[in-house]
Motif scaffolding. Structure first.
Motif, mmCIF file in Angstrom:
data_model
loop_
_atom_site.group_PDB
_atom_site.id
_atom_site.type_symbol
_atom_site.label_atom_id
_atom_site.label_comp_id
_atom_site.label_asym_id
_atom_site.label_seq_id
_atom_site.Cartn_x
_atom_site.Cartn_y
_atom_site.Cartn_z
ATOM 1 N N GLY A 7 0.810 -1.209 0.000
ATOM 2 C CA GLY A 7 0.000 0.000 0.000
ATOM 3 C C GLY A 7 0.842 1.258 0.000
ATOM 4 O O GLY A 7 0.544 2.222 -0.715
ATOM 5 N N VAL A 8 1.920 1.275 0.804
ATOM 6 C CA VAL A 8 2.807 2.444 0.836
ATOM 7 C C VAL A 8 3.495 2.637 -0.509
ATOM 8 O O VAL A 8 3.602 3.762 -1.024
ATOM 9 C CB VAL A 8 3.845 2.288 1.963
ATOM 10 C CG1 VAL A 8 4.881 3.408 1.898
ATOM 11 C CG2 VAL A 8 3.158 2.273 3.319
ATOM 12 N N TYR A 9 3.946 1.523 -1.103
ATOM 13 C CA TYR A 9 4.610 1.617 -2.410
ATOM 14 C C TYR A 9 3.643 2.138 -3.467
ATOM 15 O O TYR A 9 4.002 2.997 -4.290
ATOM 16 C CB TYR A 9 5.152 0.255 -2.815
ATOM 17 C CG TYR A 9 5.616 0.176 -4.250
ATOM 18 C CD1 TYR A 9 6.815 0.759 -4.644
ATOM 19 C CD2 TYR A 9 4.840 -0.466 -5.223
ATOM 20 C CE1 TYR A 9 7.238 0.704 -5.961
ATOM 21 C CE2 TYR A 9 5.258 -0.526 -6.537
ATOM 22 C CZ TYR A 9 6.447 0.058 -6.899
ATOM 23 O OH TYR A 9 6.854 0.001 -8.204
ATOM 24 N N THR A 10 2.420 1.631 -3.448
ATOM 25 C CA THR A 10 1.427 2.083 -4.422
ATOM 26 C C THR A 10 1.135 3.567 -4.254
ATOM 27 O O THR A 10 1.025 4.308 -5.244
ATOM 28 C CB THR A 10 0.127 1.281 -4.263
ATOM 29 O OG1 THR A 10 0.395 -0.114 -4.466
ATOM 30 C CG2 THR A 10 -0.925 1.736 -5.261
ATOM 31 N N MET A 34 4.312 5.602 -5.435
ATOM 32 C CA MET A 34 4.494 5.478 -6.878
ATOM 33 C C MET A 34 3.379 6.206 -7.633
ATOM 34 O O MET A 34 3.627 6.836 -8.666
ATOM 35 C CB MET A 34 4.521 4.005 -7.270
ATOM 36 C CG MET A 34 4.986 3.757 -8.683
ATOM 37 S SD MET A 34 6.720 4.221 -8.889
ATOM 38 C CE MET A 34 6.993 3.815 -10.601
ATOM 39 N N THR A 35 2.165 6.138 -7.112
ATOM 40 C CA THR A 35 1.051 6.841 -7.752
ATOM 41 C C THR A 35 1.267 8.339 -7.711
ATOM 42 O O THR A 35 0.980 9.060 -8.690
ATOM 43 C CB THR A 35 -0.272 6.472 -7.070
ATOM 44 O OG1 THR A 35 -0.477 5.049 -7.146
ATOM 45 C CG2 THR A 35 -1.442 7.178 -7.742
ATOM 46 N N ASN A 36 1.777 8.853 -6.589
ATOM 47 C CA ASN A 36 2.088 10.282 -6.504
ATOM 48 C C ASN A 36 3.106 10.688 -7.564
ATOM 49 O O ASN A 36 2.966 11.730 -8.222
ATOM 50 C CB ASN A 36 2.632 10.615 -5.118
ATOM 51 C CG ASN A 36 1.549 10.635 -4.066
ATOM 52 O OD1 ASN A 36 0.380 10.822 -4.375
ATOM 53 N ND2 ASN A 36 1.930 10.457 -2.817
ATOM 54 N N LEU A 37 4.138 9.880 -7.722
ATOM 55 C CA LEU A 37 5.167 10.189 -8.715
ATOM 56 C C LEU A 37 4.598 10.159 -10.130
ATOM 57 O O LEU A 37 4.869 11.049 -10.950
ATOM 58 C CB LEU A 37 6.317 9.193 -8.589
ATOM 59 C CG LEU A 37 7.473 9.342 -9.586
ATOM 60 C CD1 LEU A 37 8.124 10.707 -9.457
ATOM 61 C CD2 LEU A 37 8.499 8.236 -9.379
ATOM 62 N N LEU A 38 3.790 9.159 -10.435
ATOM 63 C CA LEU A 38 3.199 9.043 -11.763
ATOM 64 C C LEU A 38 2.219 10.184 -12.037
ATOM 65 O O LEU A 38 2.127 10.679 -13.164
ATOM 66 C CB LEU A 38 2.498 7.694 -11.901
ATOM 67 C CG LEU A 38 3.418 6.470 -11.888
ATOM 68 C CD1 LEU A 38 2.605 5.188 -11.780
ATOM 69 C CD2 LEU A 38 4.293 6.440 -13.135
ATOM 70 N N CYS A 65 -4.931 2.279 -10.438
ATOM 71 C CA CYS A 65 -3.965 1.736 -9.473
ATOM 72 C C CYS A 65 -4.654 1.375 -8.164
ATOM 73 O O CYS A 65 -4.340 0.346 -7.555
ATOM 74 C CB CYS A 65 -2.855 2.743 -9.222
ATOM 75 S SG CYS A 65 -1.788 3.062 -10.636
ATOM 76 N N PHE A 66 -5.574 2.218 -7.708
ATOM 77 C CA PHE A 66 -6.290 1.926 -6.472
ATOM 78 C C PHE A 66 -7.139 0.660 -6.614
ATOM 79 O O PHE A 66 -7.218 -0.145 -5.679
ATOM 80 C CB PHE A 66 -7.181 3.101 -6.085
ATOM 81 C CG PHE A 66 -6.428 4.367 -5.817
ATOM 82 C CD1 PHE A 66 -5.109 4.337 -5.385
ATOM 83 C CD2 PHE A 66 -7.018 5.613 -6.011
ATOM 84 C CE1 PHE A 66 -4.394 5.506 -5.141
ATOM 85 C CE2 PHE A 66 -6.318 6.782 -5.762
ATOM 86 C CZ PHE A 66 -5.012 6.729 -5.328
ATOM 87 N N ALA A 67 -7.764 0.499 -7.768
ATOM 88 C CA ALA A 67 -8.531 -0.721 -7.994
ATOM 89 C C ALA A 67 -7.622 -1.935 -8.017
ATOM 90 O O ALA A 67 -8.016 -3.034 -7.601
ATOM 91 C CB ALA A 67 -9.319 -0.613 -9.301
ATOM 92 N N GLY A 68 -6.389 -1.771 -8.507
ATOM 93 C CA GLY A 68 -5.453 -2.884 -8.552
ATOM 94 C C GLY A 68 -4.996 -3.345 -7.185
ATOM 95 O O GLY A 68 -4.576 -4.492 -7.017
ATOM 96 N N ALA A 80 0.656 -5.600 -8.143
ATOM 97 C CA ALA A 80 1.785 -4.785 -7.684
ATOM 98 C C ALA A 80 2.430 -4.008 -8.827
ATOM 99 O O ALA A 80 3.422 -3.315 -8.610
ATOM 100 C CB ALA A 80 2.826 -5.666 -7.004
ATOM 101 N N ARG A 81 1.916 -4.116 -10.033
ATOM 102 C CA ARG A 81 2.471 -3.424 -11.187
ATOM 103 C C ARG A 81 1.819 -2.051 -11.303
ATOM 104 O O ARG A 81 0.923 -1.833 -12.120
ATOM 105 C CB ARG A 81 2.252 -4.247 -12.455
ATOM 106 C CG ARG A 81 2.925 -5.623 -12.401
ATOM 107 C CD ARG A 81 2.655 -6.418 -13.668
ATOM 108 N NE ARG A 81 3.335 -7.706 -13.646
ATOM 109 C CZ ARG A 81 3.248 -8.610 -14.628
ATOM 110 N NH1 ARG A 81 2.502 -8.347 -15.709
ATOM 111 N NH2 ARG A 81 3.884 -9.768 -14.537
ATOM 112 N N VAL A 82 2.285 -1.141 -10.463
ATOM 113 C CA VAL A 82 1.630 0.164 -10.370
ATOM 114 C C VAL A 82 1.834 0.963 -11.646
ATOM 115 O O VAL A 82 0.875 1.495 -12.216
ATOM 116 C CB VAL A 82 2.171 0.933 -9.150
ATOM 117 C CG1 VAL A 82 1.481 2.288 -9.035
ATOM 118 C CG2 VAL A 82 1.964 0.128 -7.880
#
Length: 230
Positions: free
Chosen positions: A19-22, A25-29, A71-74, A80-82
């Motif tokens: 969850g932390v990684y997602t 990574m989502t913020n960066l994307l 990504c949230f749905a994933g 884990a492939r954000v």
């Protein structure tokens, strides 16, 4: 006491770190996908005073938000492939997301002009709440369309306009949840405008996730049964 101090299971740690990684990574994307907006934030001293510029640049956020929602749905599906999920959803949802965002932006702009026009008239106290409520309803419907666009195509909403009326009906039916979702997303936008670094790299994803989860619950009747269960 021994039960409370017992180490958590490995699966729990995996879920937390995933969850932390997602989120990070989502913020960066999101920052990469919204690069024109990020550059404008870096150049403009007072973002709130320059809101027309950011309103013009805001459509770049539509497919980026759809990618974040994907990504949230994933997360619920164990993916884990954000980065792959983000860009795949971005490309698939971009046309519908841009169309919904542009139409919603135009409608909110017209309502804002109406508020400015009637605010100083004797009918202002009665009409201004109506226009504000209509603007919130439009924004909630746009977010709902973005949530649907982030899901795998269910077939029945191949065109954006086919999803508008069902989304409007559901957000009006559960207006309290829709209003809460819009408030959370508005808070996310305000945090990013006020503190671009802290808001964009830390607080953006949690707030977006809260808005996405609430809106997804609102539009759950429009999702396939398998997607609702996930």
């Amino acid at each position: 006491m021994r039960r409370l101090l017992r180490p958590a299971r490995q699966a729990t740690y995996d879920t937390v770190f995933a969850g932390v990684y997602t989120a990070l990574m989502t913020n960066l994307l999101l920052a990469v996908a919204c690069a024109p907006l990020v550059i404008a934030l870096a150049l403009v001293g007072d973002p709130f005073a320059s809101w027309p510029l950011f309103a013009v640049l805001s459509p770049v956020c539509a497919p980026a938000l759809a990618g974040a929602f994907g990504c949230f749905a994933g997360i619920g599906e164990g993916s884990a492939r954000v980065a792959g999920t983000f860009w795949r959803t971005y490309r698939r949802a971009a046309p519908r997301a841009l169309a919904a965002w542009t139409a919603g932006l135009a409608a909110v702009g017209v309502l804002a002009v109406d508020v400015a026009a009637v605010a100083g008239t004797p009918w202002g106290p009665a009409l201004v709440p109506f226009f504000v409520t209509a603007a919130v309803l439009v924004m909630a419907a746009v977010v709902a369309v973005l949530v649907l666009a982030a899901e795998p195509p269910p077939g029945r909403f191949a065109r954006t306009r086919d999803a508008v009326l069902p989304c409007l009906y559901l957000v009006a039916r559960r207006w309290y949840l829709a209003a809460a979702s819009v408030a959370v997303l508005a808070l996310a936008a305000a945090v990013v405008l006020a503190r671009p670094v802290a808001g964009g790299l830390v607080l953006c994803s949690p707030l977006l996730y809260a808005g996405w989860a609430t809106t997804r619950f609102v539009v759950a009747p429009l999702l396939p049964a398998g997607r609702v269960a996930a």
